[in-house]
Design an enzyme around this catalytic site. Structure first.
Site, PDB file in Angstrom:
ATOM      1  N   HIS A 146       0.822  -1.209   0.000  1.00 23.48           N
ATOM      2  CA  HIS A 146       0.000   0.000   0.000  1.00 23.48           C
ATOM      3  C   HIS A 146       0.856   1.260   0.000  1.00 23.48           C
ATOM      4  O   HIS A 146       0.510   2.257  -0.617  1.00 23.48           O
ATOM      5  CB  HIS A 146      -0.904   0.007   1.234  1.00 23.48           C
ATOM      6  CG  HIS A 146      -1.978  -1.008   1.146  1.00 23.48           C
ATOM      7  ND1 HIS A 146      -2.534  -1.616   2.229  1.00 23.48           N
ATOM      8  CD2 HIS A 146      -2.584  -1.540   0.073  1.00 23.48           C
ATOM      9  CE1 HIS A 146      -3.447  -2.470   1.835  1.00 23.48           C
ATOM     10  NE2 HIS A 146      -3.492  -2.452   0.531  1.00 23.48           N
ATOM     11  N   ARG A 172      -8.899  -0.694 -15.156  1.00 20.13           N
ATOM     12  CA  ARG A 172      -9.133  -1.887 -14.318  1.00 20.13           C
ATOM     13  C   ARG A 172     -10.597  -1.876 -13.889  1.00 20.13           C
ATOM     14  O   ARG A 172     -10.995  -1.030 -13.089  1.00 20.13           O
ATOM     15  CB  ARG A 172      -8.238  -1.842 -13.069  1.00 20.13           C
ATOM     16  CG  ARG A 172      -6.769  -2.129 -13.320  1.00 20.13           C
ATOM     17  CD  ARG A 172      -6.038  -2.219 -11.983  1.00 20.13           C
ATOM     18  NE  ARG A 172      -4.696  -2.725 -12.126  1.00 20.13           N
ATOM     19  CZ  ARG A 172      -3.595  -1.965 -12.123  1.00 20.13           C
ATOM     20  NH1 ARG A 172      -3.698  -0.661 -11.977  1.00 20.13           N
ATOM     21  NH2 ARG A 172      -2.413  -2.509 -12.246  1.00 20.13           N
ATOM     22  N   ARG A 175     -10.033  -3.250 -19.656  1.00 21.92           N
ATOM     23  CA  ARG A 175      -9.702  -4.652 -19.392  1.00 21.92           C
ATOM     24  C   ARG A 175     -10.928  -5.339 -18.798  1.00 21.92           C
ATOM     25  O   ARG A 175     -11.516  -4.825 -17.831  1.00 21.92           O
ATOM     26  CB  ARG A 175      -8.531  -4.758 -18.410  1.00 21.92           C
ATOM     27  CG  ARG A 175      -8.185  -6.216 -18.113  1.00 21.92           C
ATOM     28  CD  ARG A 175      -6.997  -6.341 -17.219  1.00 21.92           C
ATOM     29  NE  ARG A 175      -7.300  -5.936 -15.847  1.00 21.92           N
ATOM     30  CZ  ARG A 175      -6.390  -5.879 -14.887  1.00 21.92           C
ATOM     31  NH1 ARG A 175      -5.126  -6.175 -15.148  1.00 21.92           N
ATOM     32  NH2 ARG A 175      -6.735  -5.526 -13.674  1.00 21.92           N
ATOM     33  N   GLU A 189       0.771 -11.684 -19.416  1.00 19.60           N
ATOM     34  CA  GLU A 189       1.221 -11.678 -18.027  1.00 19.60           C
ATOM     35  C   GLU A 189       1.489 -13.085 -17.508  1.00 19.60           C
ATOM     36  O   GLU A 189       1.741 -13.281 -16.327  1.00 19.60           O
ATOM     37  CB  GLU A 189       0.251 -10.902 -17.124  1.00 19.60           C
ATOM     38  CG  GLU A 189      -1.197 -11.235 -17.307  1.00 19.60           C
ATOM     39  CD  GLU A 189      -2.115 -10.311 -16.511  1.00 19.60           C
ATOM     40  OE1 GLU A 189      -1.647  -9.484 -15.731  1.00 19.60           O
ATOM     41  OE2 GLU A 189      -3.340 -10.449 -16.682  1.00 19.60           O
ATOM     42  N   CYS A 215       1.774  -2.154 -19.353  1.00 24.79           N
ATOM     43  CA  CYS A 215       0.906  -1.438 -18.409  1.00 24.79           C
ATOM     44  C   CYS A 215       1.176  -1.845 -16.959  1.00 24.79           C
ATOM     45  O   CYS A 215       0.456  -1.431 -16.065  1.00 24.79           O
ATOM     46  CB  CYS A 215      -0.567  -1.643 -18.756  1.00 24.79           C
ATOM     47  SG  CYS A 215      -1.112  -3.341 -18.594  1.00 24.79           S
TER      48      CYS A 215
HETATM   49  C1  PEP Z   1      -0.068  -6.477 -14.224  1.00 25.62           C
HETATM   50  O1  PEP Z   1      -0.254  -7.623 -13.820  1.00 25.62           O
HETATM   51  O2  PEP Z   1       1.060  -6.008 -14.521  1.00 25.62           O
HETATM   52  C2  PEP Z   1      -1.208  -5.555 -14.406  1.00 25.62           C
HETATM   53  C3  PEP Z   1      -1.064  -4.388 -14.992  1.00 25.62           C
HETATM   54  O3  PEP Z   1      -2.414  -5.940 -13.923  1.00 25.62           O
HETATM   55  P1  PEP Z   1      -2.820  -5.986 -12.364  1.00 25.62           P
HETATM   56  O4  PEP Z   1      -1.757  -5.252 -11.600  1.00 25.62           O
HETATM   57  O5  PEP Z   1      -4.168  -5.340 -12.302  1.00 25.62           O
HETATM   58  O6  PEP Z   1      -2.864  -7.447 -12.085  1.00 25.62           O
HETATM   59 MG    MG Z   2      -2.164  -8.520 -13.809  1.00 25.07          MG
END
Ligand code: PEP
Ligand code: MG
Length: 551
Positions: A185, A284, A320, A409, A480
């Protein structure tokens, strides 16, 4: 003499300022005086819990974005009936009231820590709740941010959301913590506030109150008592960053790298516009549904997306689809408990157990686009196979959303980029999860923070493989994940052939300034340097030698 300390870079930026330590928490003991009237003591504890929960809720109302969400969750922790019951049990067993709170908090903190992952991250929040309730019962000031007439770096063992959420970035100009990880956080809130932060720095305990430090939130370096030449460098770099505060992303020789924002709601979207984002690279959507007990209707979802798209106007937005599960559990989906949620039903895999949610979401996104005229693309999280990409693309196109992509990812997707590129229009690399799965290292674990260092050469090598695979179908590759917000590593990403970078809105100026300070050739040389060095430390050093000072 200057001493160098090393921690984990958690939010970019450079600052020179004196250190002030977070005020200590009140301590309780079994030997404290206790009241005789148990009912009155229980009522006193309940009143303190209620007051503290109410204060968090008020702080949440005043905060924005991620900070507001975290404070709302912490308010719920303070109001948790199980915590109250445990406090009552302690008082009935004869413990002094404040000490019963300490005991109840320790009990639940132990349980959360044992659960690991996202639950373990809540331990700091729960301790913060406990300290504030104890302070309320004892009638003393709660632990908190010290006063200071000059801007200072706030140092602490760790920071709870309530410490950081409402702090004033004019007064607190940097954060330094002994514990914490790059996705804690502290890191998320520091980025949201635009304050440089270094976490997981054990030797920070050696820094005495009011000692001046140079804190580099990009490299994780803390120089205690820096020399005058270093201070001058910092002010020159800050001037350069101020000059690059607006305009499109491009290198010194004019090569365009559109800079996009990661957003979760309309407040974030307004910040994105304020910080000159050229669009949204990651909307998101799961944050819209975090606290829901029942599925949101298509009309409700449409209204949510519309509100965000209206802020962005003509700027393109990549939405997304739901990334439920793992670190983002959504109660309304009623997913079964899993022993390893990060390896379970999450992201696009939700479709295996619940197809309707995806179709409803796509319909809502299409309606919001039709209502606003904002250019909208959609992408799916956690795609690992060609079949998943193909089915997602068919569903998106079936809903009238013609531009669709996937997040890269999972290492399996990176290895098969060439084949996945035949199915979709773009890739967006999520480096947070890609690092998690590539290194087999929980993204929430501060003990494993070094494996989430963007300079790990295996990460760059994997992104290079994605770019190479994407070339077959001329599929653009964006990034991202958090790595895109690292000013120097952003230049390396440009050098690897990444075409867009998406990040928290307040990270945009530092990345914009970094790109403006280097040529594309220097970025490419830095990328080669990272790919050919054996360790993260070597890679960082070699890339910096190619890039020169960029921040
Ligand atoms: C990631 O996994 O890099 C991403 C951008 O998605 P999140 O952090 O929402 O899982
Ligand atoms: Mg992710």
């Amino acid at each position: 003499m200057t001493t160098e300390l090393h921690g984990v870079a958690a939010a970019p930026g450079l600052v020179v300022a004196p250190v002030k330590w977070l005020a200590a928490a009140p301590v309780t003991s079994a030997g404290d005086p206790r009241g005789d009237d148990l009912d009155a003591e229980i009522a006193r504890a309940d009143a303190a819990l209620e007051t503290v929960s109410g204060r968090y809720a008020t702080m949440a109302e005043r905060a924005e974005g991620a900070a507001a969400d975290i404070l709302t969750m912490t308010a719920a922790l303070a109001a948790d009936p199980a915590l109250r019951e445990e406090v009552h049990a302690g008082i009935r067993a004869g413990e002094p009231t404040a000490h019963a709170v300490t005991g109840a908090v320790a009990h639940f903190a132990g349980q959360l820590a044992a659960l690991g992952g996202l639950m373990a991250e809540r331990v700091t929040d729960l301790h913060d709740v406990g300290q504030r309730v104890v302070a309320e019962i004892l009638g003393v000031d709660p632990p908190g941010i010290p006063d200071g007439t000059v801007p200072f770096v706030l140092a602490a063992a760790d920071l709870a959301p309530a410490d950081t959420a409402t702090l004033n970035p004019q007064r607190v100009v940097g954060l330094l913590t002994v514990a914490g990880g790059p996705t804690s956080h502290t890191a998320i809130l520091a980025k949201a506030l635009g304050i440089p932060a270094v976490v997981a720095c054990p030797r920070a305990v050696e820094v005495a109150e009011d000692t001046e430090v140079l804190l580099d939130g990009t490299t994780g370096l803390v120089e205690v008592a820096p020399d005058p030449a270093r201070r001058a460098t910092v002010s020159a770099l800050r001037d350069r960053r101020a000059r690059a505060a607006t305009g499109p992303g491009r290198t010194a020789d004019g090569y365009s790298i559109p800079l996009l924002a990661n957003v979760g709601n309309a407040t974030d979207a307004r910040l994105a516009v304020e910080f000159g984002a050229e669009g949204v690279g990651l909307l998101r959507t799961e944050f819209l549904f975090l606290d829901r007990q029942s599925a949101p209707t298509i009309a409700e979802q449409t209204a949510h997306y519309r509100e965000i798209l209206e802020v962005l106007g003509e700027r393109p937005v990549t939405v997304r689809t739901l990334d439920a599960g793992s670190d983002k559990p959504l109660p309304f989906l009623h997913l079964p408990a899993e022993p390893n949620p990060a390896l379970g039903i999450r992201g696009i895999r939700l479709r295996e157990v619940d197809e309707g949610t995806l179709y409803e979401q796509l319909a809502a996104i299409a309606s919001a686009r039709a209502a606003t005229g904002t250019p909208v693309k959609v992408m799916a999280p956690m795609v690992a196979t060609v079949e998943e990409a193909r089915r997602f693309a068919a569903a998106a196109r079936g809903a009238g959303l013609s531009e669709c992509g996937i997040m890269i990812e999972v290492p399996a997707a990176a290895a098969r980029a060439e084949y996945l590129g035949a199915e979709v229009d773009f890739f967006s690399v999520g480096t947070n999860d890609l690092s998690q799965y590539l290194f087999g290292a929980d993204r929430m674990s501060s003990a494993l923070a070094a494996l989430h260092d963007p300079w790990q050469p295996a990460l760059a090598a994997t992104i290079a493989a994605v770019v190479a695979g994407a070339r077959a179908d001329a599929v653009p590759v964006g990034v991202c994940g958090e790595a895109a917000s690292h000013p120097e590593f952003a230049c390396v990403l440009a050098g690897l052939g990444v075409t867009t970078l998406s990040m928290a809105p307040r990270s945009l100026p530092a990345v914009r300034a970094a790109l403006a300070a280097v040529t594309l050739d220097a970025c490419r040389a830095a990328a080669v340097a990272v790919l050919t060095e054996p360790t993260a430390a070597d890679a960082a050093r070699a890339a910096r030698a190619e890039l020169g000072p960029v921040q």
